[in-house]
Scaffold this active site. Sequence first.
Site: not given
Length: 615
Positions: A137-139, A269-270, A272-274, A298-299, A302, A321, A378, A386, A568
């Site tokens: 997870q890089c973002q 942790p999210y 979704g990740m796009e 949503h993804e 993106h 977002e 972060d 968003y 979340k």
Amino acid sequence: MASAFSPSDPSSFSRPDLCVIKEIHIDFRVDFDKHILLGKVILKIEKKVTGVNSLILDTRELKIHKITNNDTGEKLTFTLHNPLLSFGSKLEINLGQSNETKMNVCVEYETSPGSTALQWLQAAQTAGKQHPYLFSQCQAIHARSMLPCQDSPGVKMPYTATVTVPSGLTALMSAVKTTSEPLPGDSGVVTHKFQQKVPVPSYLIAIVVGALESRKIGPRSTVWCEKEMVDAAAYEFAETEKMLATAEGLCGPYVWGIYDLLVLPPSFPYGGMENPCLTFVTPTLLAGDRSLAAVVAHEITHSWTGNLVTNKSPEDFWLNEGHTVFIERKIAGRMVNEQLRQFEAIGGWSDLQEQVRVFGEDHPFTELVPNLTGVDPDDAFSIVPYEKGSSLLMYLEEKLGGPAVFEPFIRAYIDNFKYQSITTADWKEFLYMFFKDKVELLDDVDWTAWFHGRGMPPVKPTFDMTLADECSALRQRWVESEESDLDKFNQNDLSKMSPFQVKEFLTQLLSQAPLPTKKIEKMQDIYMFNEVKNAEIRFRWLRLCLKARQEQAVARALEFVNEQGRMKFVRPIYRDMYAWDVSRQDAIANYKVQAASMHSLTASMVGKDLKLVDS
């Protein structure tokens, strides 16, 4: 057009205005025993200024073994600066006195077992319990702990990769797989090769390795996960192609080739990740009735707003977002009806109100375009970009003449800035250029209040309240009823409500004064919320119970935060438990036991919420 490179990203050491990465090849060897990636990257660079003799990269806890000029084999000297900064270390590579404007630099290194980009799961932490698992997870700025790079969304490049993993495990990346083959001899490993032709920022480089199975769910989509969940996932996300086609109607052609989905283990942790070509999603979406599959919309969105057109720095995150939320809801409107789009926007406004309350109305992180100098992105992450961003776009659509006028702007914006990273100023300049016949209307917008005002937006969009009014009516009945008169409620209260409306009903109750525990108990008797699988409903119900100080809810809340790691859900519940003296120590004790198995980002943020880690 988007502005030229500038050293304006406060979260990056790199100077792409001087020397920029144009393409990258990655070679990973996965070591599950040591929890490291043995890496080699070849960076195709271009000097932007004559006479530049150094390349600056972002790193975090990388052990650099050797750096060479890949064209000549010459060994290059380097220096790691500021190794204790929270942003990592600046890697400065001496390129020598060559007058060449283009060259290839090879960096051989290994990651740390504590890499913030990587989560290593023991076999016992997976659904199958047989094999280890790795995902990234890089973002926002964690790619630097996986590979040396210019870790800024302002730098985009295509990449190729070779990933070597133990036999029996599958490797996937945010790219198209080209080959998979065992190495010669009895090596016990398999090499997978990937290609991402579309330029992407470093935060969209992603990897997963595990015992994965797949099911085809559309002409360009496959769902991947552990076999224990694969059939449930295939059912849940069966409408993916319909969402893709609807998004194309709004945004233009899909350029990424494939759109696959990966359902991760619960610690992700999210929601979704796009990651391009391979969206990562949480298993909390597997409600069994497709009621939460809208996260995929949503993804998918993106793929245009975020991946194709990218914010240039974390301060412009709303460009990613805000546009994505706005378009995602248009997809819902086209696939279902306009009332649903409006209803989702109402829920987003309520969530924004809650977030502003948590931050405080004068907190700088409630600005749409905040100043993040010296701030880890972060720490600033929230729903503000968003929902405040989406609200701005709804307001502009209404002000400028409605969807028929505004939707062509969205498509032209994407087409104009595709493959680029841009700033808010670039966006605003194009808005004025597109609507050159409506400049007076645009000048009437309070841009300073929208971009830099704190708290809620300066203008609330006009919403269709039809679906929300049904939720409000039921909420009002519960609030106003006497405890002696609760028998008038029954299961039929919710029978005609969608899961979205049930979620909104609970959200509205959370915004009220705490309900008496007798009402909470009666609500459970009638509606059976404790047995609901929908994670969004379950989350709000647990918060409502904690707010009412129902002691029996503490154990259920702890169970919920332990079975999944979606921030979340996890962070608000931990904060609720911390705020109540009865549950505070239980929350702290539970966190101390669970922290080691949590995603590093989740563990860090919850630690701050519980006042155990410095903010």
